[in-house]
Motif scaffolding. Structure first.
Motif, PDB file in Angstrom:
ATOM      1  N   ARG A 193       1.028   2.358  -2.541  1.00 14.72           N
ATOM      2  CA  ARG A 193       0.286   3.264  -1.677  1.00 14.72           C
ATOM      3  C   ARG A 193       1.125   3.817  -0.517  1.00 14.72           C
ATOM      4  N   LEU A 194       2.369   3.383  -0.415  1.00 15.62           N
ATOM      5  CA  LEU A 194       3.213   3.852   0.685  1.00 15.62           C
ATOM      6  C   LEU A 194       3.398   5.366   0.714  1.00 15.62           C
ATOM      7  N   PRO A 195       3.477   6.057  -0.442  1.00 17.10           N
ATOM      8  CA  PRO A 195       3.577   7.520  -0.347  1.00 17.10           C
ATOM      9  C   PRO A 195       2.432   8.149   0.435  1.00 17.10           C
ATOM     10  N   ARG A 196       1.215   7.628   0.274  1.00 13.74           N
ATOM     11  CA  ARG A 196       0.081   8.185   1.012  1.00 13.74           C
ATOM     12  C   ARG A 196       0.184   7.856   2.502  1.00 13.74           C
ATOM     13  N   LEU A 197       0.690   6.661   2.818  1.00 16.92           N
ATOM     14  CA  LEU A 197       0.873   6.302   4.227  1.00 16.92           C
ATOM     15  C   LEU A 197       1.898   7.217   4.887  1.00 16.92           C
ATOM     16  N   TYR A 198       3.041   7.421   4.220  1.00 20.89           N
ATOM     17  CA  TYR A 198       4.089   8.244   4.819  1.00 20.89           C
ATOM     18  C   TYR A 198       3.717   9.722   4.849  1.00 20.89           C
ATOM     19  N   ALA A 199       2.875  10.140   3.912  1.00 26.40           N
ATOM     20  CA  ALA A 199       2.417  11.533   3.947  1.00 26.40           C
ATOM     21  C   ALA A 199       1.568  11.781   5.188  1.00 26.40           C
ATOM     22  N   ARG A 200       0.796  10.787   5.569  1.00 30.39           N
ATOM     23  CA  ARG A 200      -0.038  10.923   6.768  1.00 30.39           C
ATOM     24  C   ARG A 200       0.759  10.682   8.040  1.00 30.39           C
ATOM     25  N   HIS A 201       1.696   9.726   7.990  1.00 32.58           N
ATOM     26  CA  HIS A 201       2.481   9.374   9.176  1.00 32.58           C
ATOM     27  C   HIS A 201       3.967   9.433   8.809  1.00 32.58           C
TER      28      HIS A 201
ATOM     29  N   ASN B  65       2.088 -11.522   1.907  1.00 36.50           N
ATOM     30  CA  ASN B  65       2.672 -12.252   0.783  1.00 36.50           C
ATOM     31  C   ASN B  65       3.289 -11.289  -0.226  1.00 36.50           C
ATOM     32  N   LEU B  66       4.083 -11.836  -1.128  1.00 33.81           N
ATOM     33  CA  LEU B  66       4.872 -11.022  -2.045  1.00 33.81           C
ATOM     34  C   LEU B  66       4.003 -10.176  -2.967  1.00 33.81           C
ATOM     35  N   THR B  67       2.954 -10.770  -3.532  1.00 37.06           N
ATOM     36  CA  THR B  67       2.131 -10.034  -4.489  1.00 37.06           C
ATOM     37  C   THR B  67       1.393  -8.888  -3.822  1.00 37.06           C
ATOM     38  N   PHE B  68       0.867  -9.112  -2.611  1.00 38.79           N
ATOM     39  CA  PHE B  68       0.162  -8.036  -1.908  1.00 38.79           C
ATOM     40  C   PHE B  68       1.117  -6.893  -1.587  1.00 38.79           C
ATOM     41  N   SER B  69       2.310  -7.232  -1.091  1.00 41.13           N
ATOM     42  CA  SER B  69       3.255  -6.176  -0.726  1.00 41.13           C
ATOM     43  C   SER B  69       3.714  -5.398  -1.951  1.00 41.13           C
ATOM     44  N   THR B  70       3.847  -6.081  -3.094  1.00 39.39           N
ATOM     45  CA  THR B  70       4.333  -5.425  -4.318  1.00 39.39           C
ATOM     46  C   THR B  70       3.223  -4.688  -5.053  1.00 39.39           C
ATOM     47  N   ASN B  71       2.063  -5.332  -5.212  1.00 42.23           N
ATOM     48  CA  ASN B  71       0.997  -4.778  -6.061  1.00 42.23           C
ATOM     49  C   ASN B  71       0.021  -3.877  -5.318  1.00 42.23           C
ATOM     50  N   TRP B  72      -0.144  -4.102  -4.023  1.00 45.20           N
ATOM     51  CA  TRP B  72      -1.095  -3.238  -3.309  1.00 45.20           C
ATOM     52  C   TRP B  72      -0.386  -2.285  -2.355  1.00 45.20           C
ATOM     53  N   LEU B  73       0.443  -2.825  -1.475  1.00 44.90           N
ATOM     54  CA  LEU B  73       1.023  -1.992  -0.419  1.00 44.90           C
ATOM     55  C   LEU B  73       2.033  -0.979  -0.945  1.00 44.90           C
ATOM     56  N   ALA B  74       3.011  -1.434  -1.707  1.00 45.91           N
ATOM     57  CA  ALA B  74       4.088  -0.547  -2.144  1.00 45.91           C
ATOM     58  C   ALA B  74       3.591   0.684  -2.914  1.00 45.91           C
TER      59      ALA B  74
ATOM     60  N   PHE C 245      -1.636   2.198  11.233  1.00 47.71           N
ATOM     61  CA  PHE C 245      -1.547   1.421   9.998  1.00 47.71           C
ATOM     62  C   PHE C 245      -2.858   0.702   9.729  1.00 47.71           C
ATOM     63  N   ALA C 246      -3.454   0.089  10.752  1.00 46.58           N
ATOM     64  CA  ALA C 246      -4.708  -0.640  10.572  1.00 46.58           C
ATOM     65  C   ALA C 246      -5.811   0.298  10.090  1.00 46.58           C
ATOM     66  N   ALA C 247      -5.871   1.499  10.672  1.00 45.77           N
ATOM     67  CA  ALA C 247      -6.891   2.466  10.256  1.00 45.77           C
ATOM     68  C   ALA C 247      -6.641   2.928   8.816  1.00 45.77           C
ATOM     69  N   TRP C 248      -5.362   3.147   8.486  1.00 45.01           N
ATOM     70  CA  TRP C 248      -5.021   3.615   7.139  1.00 45.01           C
ATOM     71  C   TRP C 248      -5.364   2.578   6.085  1.00 45.01           C
ATOM     72  N   ILE C 249      -5.012   1.308   6.312  1.00 51.10           N
ATOM     73  CA  ILE C 249      -5.258   0.287   5.297  1.00 51.10           C
ATOM     74  C   ILE C 249      -6.749   0.061   5.103  1.00 51.10           C
ATOM     75  N   THR C 250      -7.536   0.192   6.162  1.00 53.33           N
ATOM     76  CA  THR C 250      -8.991   0.072   6.050  1.00 53.33           C
ATOM     77  C   THR C 250      -9.552   1.188   5.173  1.00 53.33           C
TER      78      THR C 250
END
Length: 300
Positions: free
Chosen positions: A110-118, A99-108, A275-280
């Motif tokens: 933290r994306l720098p940390r995701l891309y730093a790892r992958h 949903n929009l709020t999760f992608s904007t407030n939680w996921l976005a 991605f699943a491991a990272w978000i956990t």
């Protein structure tokens, strides 16, 4: 009026650009007479001439001159849309649906940390609104807010949140006057003001401002318009950064939770597993940070 055939529009655009049927024919791999016939058919369709046929050159009529940018914009839109579809199908993009709020407030955030790892991971994030029980076939991973995962036993629970009011740092409010303030609430959730206040002293019936998306309520609170009912994962970074604060210590247990579902077709995708491991891990990091700050007398 029916739209003219695409071939006629393509012939017109090329002829208008070159001001030559011969050059347009060479570009389109057609004969000069075929291009001329396509233009004539288009003019008949429109009921107006598009070119003046001079002895040695073409010249656009006023109608033709005005029609050129319309046709070019239409072709550019088609080209961009086609490229988007082709690119999304040929790249190794991992399709995330939430949903929009999760992608904007939680996921976005933290994306720098995701891309730093992958660093080679490529995401396709969509935020369309869908029925809670409807599966999105195109998504490799879905992240949904559900009351129960019974409809999808393979769903993995990500959150165990509590909910509570939040407001801007300089917003002044007391518990005994809270009903006098503007209170914002997302109608798509069970985190109601009544549910939060069940174990609090009774308060007069407040006037609730309803929003369909939680992000709207949070933005209103951050702007100083009032208080929003929020939950841990959606405001963790906003509290941590001081953009919002919790004016009261009391919180209530949230009935809903975010769940992650892996589409069976993505089970062999390495990026899906990463991605699943990272978000956990990220969720665990958030809860550990919140517990640590709570012990120190603050809330992040």
């Amino acid at each position: 009026m029916n739209l003219p055939p695409l071939n006629q529009l393509r012939a017109f655009e090329a002829a208008a650009r070159h001001l030559s049927f011969t050059a347009a024919a060479a570009e389109l791999n057609m004969t000069q007479s075929a291009v001329s016939q396509q233009i004539k058919s288009l003019e008949n369709h429109l009921g107006q001439p598009l070119f003046y046929r001079r002895p040695r050159a073409l010249e656009l009529t006023v109608t033709g001159f005005n029609f050129v940018p319309v046709v070019r914009e239409a072709f550019q839109t088609l080209e961009r849309g086609t490229r988007m579809l082709v690119d999304s199908g040929t790249t190794r993009a991992l399709h995330i649906q939430t949903n929009l709020t999760f992608s904007t407030n939680w996921l976005a955030p933290r994306l720098p940390r995701l891309y730093a790892r992958h660093p080679d991971m490529h995401l396709h994030i969509t935020t369309a609104i869908w029925d809670r029980m409807e599966r999105v076939d195109e998504a490799d991973i879905e992240i949904r807010l559900l009351i129960s995962p019974e409809a999808d036993p393979q769903a993995k629970r990500l959150t165990w949140d509590t909910f509570y009011p939040v407001c801007a740092p300089d917003y002044s409010v007391q518990l005994d006057t809270i009903a006098q303030h503007r209170l914002f609430y997302c109608t798509a959730m069970l985190t109601t003001w009544d549910a939060w206040a069940e174990t609090q002293p009774p308060m007069p019936a407040p006037k609730i401002n309803h929003t369909r998306v939680l992000g709207t309520a949070l933005a209103a609170a951050e702007a100083g318009a009032g208080l929003a009912m929020a939950h841990d994962c959606m405001v963790h970074h906003l509290l941590e950064n001081g953009r919002l604060v919790r004016p009261f210590a009391h919180s209530a247990q949230m009935q809903e939770a975010y769940y992650l579902t892996l589409n069976p077709r993505a089970e062999g995708k390495a990026d899906a597993a990463h991605f699943a491991a990272w978000i956990t891990e990220e969720m665990a990091r958030d809860y550990a940070s919140s517990e640590r700050n709570a012990r120190l007398g603050t809330h992040a």
